[in-house]
Scaffold this motif. Structure first.
Motif, short mmCIF file in Angstrom:
data_model
loop_
_atom_site.label_atom_id
_atom_site.label_comp_id
_atom_site.label_asym_id
_atom_site.label_seq_id
_atom_site.Cartn_x
_atom_site.Cartn_y
_atom_site.Cartn_z
N THR A 144 -13.04 87.37 -52.88
CA THR A 144 -13.47 88.09 -54.54
C THR A 144 -14.18 86.28 -55.06
O THR A 144 -15.32 86.82 -55.69
N GLY A 145 -12.81 85.43 -55.11
CA GLY A 145 -13.68 84.10 -56.11
C GLY A 145 -14.66 83.66 -55.33
O GLY A 145 -15.43 83.17 -55.75
N SER A 146 -14.72 83.68 -54.14
CA SER A 146 -15.88 83.06 -53.45
C SER A 146 -17.13 83.48 -53.20
O SER A 146 -18.19 82.96 -53.23
N LEU A 147 -16.79 85.06 -53.02
CA LEU A 147 -18.38 85.29 -53.67
C LEU A 147 -18.81 85.37 -55.23
O LEU A 147 -19.90 85.42 -55.38
N ILE A 148 -17.15 85.70 -56.21
CA ILE A 148 -18.44 84.96 -57.59
C ILE A 148 -18.75 83.95 -57.40
O ILE A 148 -19.74 83.16 -58.28
N LEU A 149 -18.40 81.98 -56.74
CA LEU A 149 -18.52 81.34 -56.86
C LEU A 149 -20.38 80.95 -56.54
O LEU A 149 -20.72 80.08 -56.80
N LEU A 150 -20.93 82.21 -55.65
CA LEU A 150 -22.34 81.84 -55.03
C LEU A 150 -23.56 82.61 -56.46
O LEU A 150 -24.46 82.00 -55.97
N ILE A 151 -22.81 83.13 -57.12
CA ILE A 151 -23.72 83.07 -58.29
C ILE A 151 -24.10 81.78 -59.58
O ILE A 151 -22.55 81.42 -59.84
N SER A 152 -25.51 81.56 -59.51
CA SER A 152 -25.94 80.92 -59.86
C SER A 152 -25.68 79.85 -61.21
O SER A 152 -26.55 80.46 -62.14
N SER A 153 -24.13 80.29 -61.60
CA SER A 153 -24.30 80.02 -63.43
C SER A 153 -22.74 79.40 -63.41
O SER A 153 -21.60 79.25 -63.08
N TYR A 154 -22.90 78.41 -64.90
CA TYR A 154 -21.81 77.62 -64.91
C TYR A 154 -20.60 78.47 -65.17
O TYR A 154 -19.08 78.00 -64.45
N PRO A 155 -20.99 79.33 -65.91
CA PRO A 155 -19.51 80.20 -66.88
C PRO A 155 -18.87 80.93 -65.25
O PRO A 155 -17.53 81.36 -64.95
N THR A 156 -20.36 81.44 -64.37
CA THR A 156 -19.19 82.36 -62.82
C THR A 156 -18.89 80.94 -62.20
O THR A 156 -18.02 81.91 -61.79
N LEU A 157 -19.30 79.82 -62.17
CA LEU A 157 -18.05 78.62 -61.37
C LEU A 157 -17.22 78.60 -62.43
O LEU A 157 -15.43 79.08 -61.62
N LEU A 158 -16.59 78.20 -63.10
CA LEU A 158 -15.19 78.87 -64.06
C LEU A 158 -14.62 79.98 -63.40
O LEU A 158 -13.61 80.02 -62.72
N CYS A 159 -15.08 81.45 -63.57
CA CYS A 159 -14.54 82.21 -63.07
C CYS A 159 -14.05 82.44 -61.87
O CYS A 159 -12.98 82.37 -61.21
N GLY A 160 -15.16 82.36 -61.26
CA GLY A 160 -14.78 81.65 -59.39
C GLY A 160 -13.86 80.94 -58.62
O GLY A 160 -13.05 81.08 -58.15
N ARG A 161 -13.55 79.78 -59.45
CA ARG A 161 -12.51 78.86 -59.05
C ARG A 161 -10.99 79.05 -59.95
O ARG A 161 -10.33 79.16 -59.11
N PHE A 162 -11.04 79.75 -60.86
CA PHE A 162 -9.89 80.05 -61.44
C PHE A 162 -9.79 81.86 -60.17
O PHE A 162 -7.95 81.20 -60.05
N THR A 163 -10.52 81.92 -59.61
CA THR A 163 -9.86 84.08 -59.13
C THR A 163 -9.10 82.44 -58.01
O THR A 163 -8.75 83.16 -57.07
N VAL A 164 -9.76 81.85 -57.22
CA VAL A 164 -9.70 80.86 -55.62
C VAL A 164 -8.15 80.27 -56.83
O VAL A 164 -7.37 80.44 -55.28
N GLY A 165 -7.54 80.71 -56.84
CA GLY A 165 -7.23 79.30 -57.78
C GLY A 165 -5.74 79.51 -57.59
O GLY A 165 -4.56 79.91 -56.85
N VAL A 166 -5.37 81.20 -58.16
CA VAL A 166 -4.68 82.25 -58.28
C VAL A 166 -4.29 82.46 -56.50
O VAL A 166 -3.12 82.70 -56.28
N SER A 167 -5.51 82.26 -56.27
CA SER A 167 -5.05 82.77 -54.45
C SER A 167 -4.83 81.97 -53.66
O SER A 167 -3.55 81.47 -52.85
N MET A 168 -4.78 80.33 -54.36
CA MET A 168 -4.01 79.55 -53.14
C MET A 168 -2.54 79.17 -53.64
O MET A 168 -2.20 78.85 -52.70
N CYS A 169 -2.14 79.86 -54.95
CA CYS A 169 -0.92 79.55 -55.88
C CYS A 169 -0.53 80.42 -54.85
O CYS A 169 0.97 80.20 -54.17
#
Length: 518
Positions: free
Chosen positions: A85-110
């Protein structure tokens, strides 16, 4: 059947580590493109890097309960869904979605990091535990190397950062498919009976005698407070020795240390990744032979020496006086074009001087070349800094990298292991967030030299801490480690004491003097 399950479980764990390392390392090169495309300030860059860590921190608060309640296997599956989910969000070209995608990836990693380490540690015999649990760290280092390599390959590609982030879906999908083939009885980490049913039965009987909750981690009963202090020391020193800065801002560090364009700085990070992989695999083979304590303590000492050397030498670096926030430098790519993000102004295809470096003046009206007078002495200094940086990474990968998670999976009782991991992971991600979010500002204020001198001093304190407090756990079952820690029988220097040593008959013990044990 036992060997096939063990192999598959180890593969799942290694893939989890690979995803963790890839997401840690990929931002190093991606940030160079993102700050140009979105004209990011230093605060925005730090926020983008730290959004992943905020996700990890929040995940650590609830992840332990999920792992203990629903099992290790289901927790890993959930982490896969979040990663995709986070990786797909990161493909959207906007700064807010980059923050959201990285946040989701961080939840997954932990969630994945806690689940995978506990999962494998409960699965294997003591003789193999050190090797197989450190497979997760090996996966991390391979992931970092892959990330740095992708940074270099995709650096000149338009919108290359999308490919950098999007490639994470490949190992996530493979891990998700792999874990579906694991038998359901591994869901709560109880398939050790495939290898040695006697150890599992004894540990289960021991666990029934004592019930734990999260508050037990702060009580003296069963020596839990001391275990928690050691666990927190592991994760806090791991972060405050500066390793997050090396991973997230490697390109920035090398550029400031004298590598005069982004291409050479990114390529230098690939060398860091190679060193990290070799050192981690070396640690894997020695963790069950040499022991956890020698590798961790010696690693801290080497880090202290090399970080201090970097701090002392970097004052002679041409760019140490130029902070990354108060003066923007152009970063030339392989085609000779540069991108200069300055607030609302972007200068493209600017004329570069002979060193591919331009400096924007403080009044932001004119461009003027950064005055450089490279000499053989300065080049030698820069290469010494590079060698020391690689040595720091190697020492970390032999000591802190694999030993931290291996020891955390060993020193806590099974009923509270998930919550103990959550507690230590919470402090780990908090420290990680603090270091990563403040690095550019500390760098800007203290310079490269002052920053690394601080890291060197922290490494020295860490080596002293582990010398006096860290137990040696190699060659013992999880139940044996728990029994010895409950009785506070771990000693490592000549004092008048006794401790419990297992006899060859596996489950019988005898008292021996401290002098006999050393």
């Amino acid at each position: 059947m036992g060997c096939s399950v063990l192999l598959l479980a180890s593969t799942v764990s290694s893939l989890g580590g690979l995803l963790f390392g890839y997401e840690l390392g990929i931002i190093s090169g991606g940030l160079l493109q993102l700050k140009t495309q979105f004209r990011l300030t230093c605060i925005q860059q730090e926020a983008l890097v730290s959004s992943l860590l905020i996700g990890g921190l929040l995940s650590s608060l609830v992840g332990g309960g999920l792992i203990d309640r629903y099992g290790r296997r289901k927790s890993i599956l959930l982490s896969n869904v979040l990663m995709l989910t986070g990786s797909l969000i990161l493909l959207i070209s906007s700064y807010p979605t980059l923050l959201c995608g990285r946040f989701t990836v961080g939840v997954s990693m932990c969630l994945s990091s806690m689940s995978c380490c506990i999962f494998v540690s409960e699965l294997v015999t003591p003789e193999r535990r050190g090797f197989l649990v450190t497979l997760y760290e090996a996966g991390i280092t391979v992931g970092i190397l892959v990330a740095y390599t992708m940074n270099y390959i995709l650096f000149d590609l338009k919108m290359g950062w999308k490919w950098m982030f999007g490639l994470a879906v490949v190992p996530a999908m493979i891990q998700m498919v792999s874990i579906c083939f694991l038998p359901s009885n591994t869901d709560r980490g109880i398939c050790q009976d495939l290898i040695t049913s006697m150890d599992t039965q004894e540990e289960g009987d021991s666990n029934k005698r004592t019930e734990y909750d999260i508050m037990s981690l702060f009580q003296q009963k069963d020596n839990m407070r001391s275990r928690s202090i050691v666990g927190l020391g592991l994760v806090l020193f791991q972060q405050f020795t500066g390793q997050p800065s090396v991973l997230f801002y490697a390109s920035t560090i090398f550029h400031s240390a004298g590598f005069q364009n982004a291409d050479s700085a990114v390529l230098a990070t690939v060398g860091i990744g190679l060193v990290k992989v070799v050192a981690t695999f070396t640690s894997m083979f020695f963790s069950d032979r040499v022991g956890r304590r020698p590798l961790l303590i010696s690693g801290c000492c080497v880090m202290a020496l090399c970080l201090t050397t970097i701090g002392l030498l970097s004052g002679q670096s041409l760019k140490d006086t130029q902070g990354p926030c108060n003066t923007e430098h152009a970063i030339g790519n392989r085609t000779g074009q540069s991108h200069f993000p300055f607030g609302n102004q972007t200068l493209l295809n600017a004329t570069l001087d002979e060193n591919n470096i331009l400096q924007y003046s403080s009044d932001r009206k004119t461009l003027k070349p950064l005055e450089l007078s490279p000499s053989a002495h300065q080049n030698v200094v820069n290469w010494i800094i590079l060698v020391c940086m690689m040595t720091v990474v190697a020492a970390y990968s032999i000591g802190f990298g694999p030993m931290t998670w291996l020891l955390l999976s060993e020193i806590f009782p099974a009923p509270v292991r998930g919550r103990a991991f959550a507690l230590t992971s919470c402090f780990n991600w908090s420290a990680h967030l603090l270091v990563a979010f403040t690095f550019l500002d500390v760098f800007n204020a203290a310079g490269l030299g002052g920053t690394f001198l601080m890291y060197g001093a922290t490494s020295l304190v860490a080596s002293v801490f582990f010398y006096f407090l860290l137990p040696e756990t190699k060659g013992k079952t999880l139940d044996e480690i728990d029994k010895e820690l409950r009785m506070n029988r771990f000693h490592h220097h000549a004092v008048c004491c006794t401790f419990i040593r297992p006899t060859p008959s596996r489950h019988r013990y005898q008292r021996v003097s401290c002098q006999q044990s050393i």
